[in-house]
Design an enzyme around this catalytic site. Structure first.
Site, PDB file in Angstrom:
ATOM      1  N   ASP A 127     -22.461  22.935  15.422  1.00  0.00           N
ATOM      2  CA  ASP A 127     -23.214  22.913  14.174  1.00  0.00           C
ATOM      3  C   ASP A 127     -24.610  22.350  14.418  1.00  0.00           C
ATOM      4  O   ASP A 127     -24.843  21.645  15.405  1.00  0.00           O
ATOM      5  CB  ASP A 127     -22.488  22.089  13.115  1.00  0.00           C
ATOM      6  CG  ASP A 127     -22.418  20.603  13.457  1.00  0.00           C
ATOM      7  OD1 ASP A 127     -21.948  20.275  14.571  1.00  0.00           O
ATOM      8  OD2 ASP A 127     -22.853  19.768  12.639  1.00  0.00           O
ATOM      9  N   GLU A 153     -20.724  17.629  13.511  1.00  0.00           N
ATOM     10  CA  GLU A 153     -21.335  16.391  13.999  1.00  0.00           C
ATOM     11  C   GLU A 153     -22.569  16.020  13.189  1.00  0.00           C
ATOM     12  O   GLU A 153     -22.807  14.851  12.891  1.00  0.00           O
ATOM     13  CB  GLU A 153     -21.702  16.550  15.474  1.00  0.00           C
ATOM     14  CG  GLU A 153     -22.065  15.229  16.176  1.00  0.00           C
ATOM     15  CD  GLU A 153     -23.535  14.860  16.040  1.00  0.00           C
ATOM     16  OE1 GLU A 153     -23.890  13.688  16.301  1.00  0.00           O
ATOM     17  OE2 GLU A 153     -24.342  15.740  15.664  1.00  0.00           O
TER      18      GLU A 153
END
Length: 469
Positions: A108, A174
């Site tokens: 991500d 994250e």
């Protein structure tokens, strides 16, 4: 890449470095494909893109041919009815007494921010002056591809039936707080168990010199709300007698720093540790400090960044300039992002910040706290065999000995890894350099740094494959 095939006397090492060199064009092509996927975990963005990103990473992992199992997995978010974002989990079992290594990165990315500040489109990978530009080109899709490319090289050099155990964990949230991380570790404890863990989400000393991250600051983030009125009032009718919330907020925030800009909050600790030479000129170049603007704080520059606390206002809810009116605001909210020194407990730091803000609230203003998010700092134990192997691999992969780095940023989930796998040795590495501009417009990856990082990891894997526990 710093090392040529003939510069490494061991034939396996030489074969690995050759395989890395041959595989870099394909790795960069795959990295470009990942950058084109705007996988952002924040709920305001299209979550289907994050699913697409996870599926693309899973396909890359399966394509290495080295894993027994490759899955896209989600875990529950504790305390909610939600599940976290899709992660990729791939595993192969160790054989013949060899160790197991866990390779971590995240797929991500941060939101792009203002597109107008990008010189090229954020999700269109662009090579310019030896760098690859795009959101996630460095943080952390390059970390993902460093793992994939290193595994490809090892498989090519020594065969895909090597004995080293490998677990690949590519997280999907994250940048959004790793909300399901702890539960993911618990759910997949046996699959993730390893003797060494590589967290490929940090940086290097510069674009040519590798860094092994040995300390990380912790994080304390929360929303502070200041109230002075139960409703808005006319600034002309009551100004001068009534303190509005913005005035009180400004006065209160100013107490957080001394006249040099150093944090002035009792109870926030400072770590006493030596730092390498790093001058103001380098700081200005790497941080983009404007001419005439002075650095803040005291002590060596790196001690301020690595070993001392910070307080930064990262958001504010107030009337915009466009909508400004002659009104005394009853309430103002700000987001405070604080970094704490390695060795400090984040709850103790949060308590100290709350005490300071309550004690120093001007004019009897009401202060409240919400949306707190605490992350532990981290100090690496550098005495283990895996650290020794990593340093040697960096020296051969880059052609320069690594520098032990502190990092001003935080990777709070490392504390979860340590708690879940206390016997594992943690290696915090990365592909970033000081000009990467992670989280900012025009994020980029230095291509030579990427090549050297892949060579380093491939050499580490090959040498661990030769080690018997």
């Amino acid at each position: 890449m710093a090392s040529s095939p003939s510069s490494l006397p061991d034939p396996v090492d030489a074969a690995v470095v050759d395989a890395v060199r041959n595989g870099i064009p394909a790795a960069l092509g795959d990295l470009g494909d990942l950058v084109r996927i705007p996988g952002i975990a924040w709920p305001a963005f299209d979550q289907d893109e994050l699913v697409r990103s996870a599926e693309a990473v899973a396909a890359l992992a399966a394509g290495t041919g080295v894993f027994d199992s490759v899955r896209v997995v989600r875990a529950a978010i504790p305390g909610t009815d939600e599940v976290g974002q899709p992660a990729v989990l791939a595993t192969r079992a160790a054989k013949n007494g060899r160790p197991t290594i866990l390779l971590y990165a995240h797929h991500d990315v941060q939101p792009p921010g203002d597109d107008a500040l990008w010189e090229t489109p954020p999700f269109e990978p662009t090579v310019r002056d030896g760098r690859l530009y795009g959101r996630g080109a460095a943080d952390d899709k390059a970390g993902v591809m460093a793992h994939i490319a290193a595994l490809r090289a090892v498989s090519e050099a020594i065969g895909d039936d090597f004995d080293l155990g490998v677990a690949l964990f590519i997280e999907g949230e994250e940048e959004y707080g790793s909300r399901s991380f702890g539960q993911f570790l618990s759910d997949n404890r046996d699959a993730l168990r390893a003797d060494a863990i590589v967290v490929a989400d940090s940086g290097n000393w510069d674009s040519e010199t590798p860094g092994l991250t040995v300390s990380l600051r912790g994080a304390v983030r929360f929303t502070l709300t200041v109230r002075t009125l139960d409703h808005a009032s006319h600034s002309g009718m009551f100004g001068g007698a009534v303190p509005d919330s913005m005035m009180a907020t400004i006065r209160l925030l100013d107490t957080l720093w001394d006249e040099n800009g150093a944090v002035a909050v009792d109870g926030l600790l400072v770590r006493d540790a030596e730092t390498p030479e790093y001058g103001e000129e380098t700081l200005r170049d790497e941080a983009g400090l404007l001419p005439g603007v002075s650095p803040i704080g005291d002590g060596s520059i790196l001690s301020r960044i690595w070993n001392k606390p910070t307080v930064t206002v990262t958001g504010i809810d107030a009337t915009s300039v466009e909508r400004a009116s002659n009104t005394l605001a009853p309430q103002t909210s700000v987001v405070l992002s604080c970094r704490i020194a390695p060795g400090q407990d984040p709850q103790e730091a949060y308590d100290a910040l709350q005490r300071h803000l309550r004690t120093n609230a001007p004019f009897g203003a009401e202060v409240t706290f919400s949306d707190e998010d605490l992350g532990s700092p981290f100090l690496v134990d550098t005495s283990g065999w895996a650290v020794e192997l990593a340093r040697a691999a960096m020296t051969d992969g880059y052609g320069k000995a690594p520098v032990d780095l502190g990092v001003g940023g935080s990777i709070p989930f490392i504390a979860d890894l340590v708690e879940t796998f206390p016997a594992a040795q943690i290696l915090v590495t990365g592909v970033e350099d000081p000009h990467t501009r992670a989280h900012s417009p025009n994020e980029s990856l230095h291509l030579d740094t990427f090549r050297n990082a892949v060579a380093t990891e491939a050499l580490l894997l090959a040498r661990m494959n030769a080690r018997t526990l």
